[in-house]
Design an enzyme around this catalytic site. Structure first.
Site: not given
Length: 219
Positions: A9, A34, A36, A38, A67, A69, A138, A145, A176, A178, A199
């Protein structure tokens, strides 16, 4: 099952060294980037838009998994395709006319997928599943993140895998939130085959080695 894919990500990358981190992903065993997106409305955070995606695409040698969001993603599908998206996933919860939006993504030349938040039942996908290249589940609440993985995800993956198999489809299941070397094997056993990690990769001492380990554990 399909070969398992790893999608770092870029939200967790160092934005002061974005080209460097893009090149790192290029050189690694990762399969996709990936991305993200937002909007500060559908989720509380704001990430990046077209110019940053265009900058990543300029150096990326692997597909961009975008992705969205964002509220009413249908407003921007063609623009995301134009700046380099290869796969576009939209939230089930974000658009009224989901079937039309998936067709719009395909018409723009991209692979189409649906994202489900943790509390949205897997059953809502039953009729729309044949339209999807991929379902993204999710495993955290979307928007930030570094959150802790939600254990209910294993059960949700198993339900989705059964639904896909019962319909005779080869739809990918992406996770996606953790994802680490501690849970990726259990996710594969449940039926997932595509993994986003942010992360866990970018904050590690050796990102290329971390990607290599995730790839080895998942396959």
């Amino acid at each position: 099952m399909s070969k398992c894919l790893i999608a770092p990500s870029m939200l967790a990358a160092d934005f002061g060294n974005l080209q460097r981190d893009t090149e790192m992903v290029n050189q690694s065993e990762a399969d996709w980037f990936h991305i993200d997106v937002m909007d500060g409305h559908f989720v509380p955070n704001i990430s990046y838009g077209m110019p940053v995606i265009e900058a990543i695409k300029k150096h990326a040698k692997k597909p961009l998994d975008v992705h969205l969001m964002i509220e009413k993603p249908e407003r921007y599908i063609e623009e995301f395709a134009r700046v380099g998206a290869d796969i576009i996933t939209v939230h089930y919860e974000s658009t009224v006319h989901l079937h039309r939006t998936l067709r719009q993504i395909k018409d723009a030349g991209c692979k189409a997928g649906i994202v489900l938040n943790i509390t949205t039942p897997i059953s809502v996908l039953e009729d729309i599943l044949p339209e999807c290249y991929m379902i993204l589940l999710m495993s955290i609440n979307p928007g930030f993140g570094g959150q802790k993985f939600e254990e209910v995800t294993y059960q949700r993956v198993s339900k989705l895998r059964k639904m896909i198999d019962d319909q005779g489809l080869d739809t990918r299941i992406e996770i996606d939130g953790g994802v680490t070397d501690q849970n990726i094997q259990k996710l594969v056993e449940a039926g997932a085959d595509t993994f986003v990690a942010g992360s866990h990769i970018f904050k590690s001492e050796n990102p290329i080695g971390t990607i290599q380990r995730l790839k080895a554990l998942s396959n």
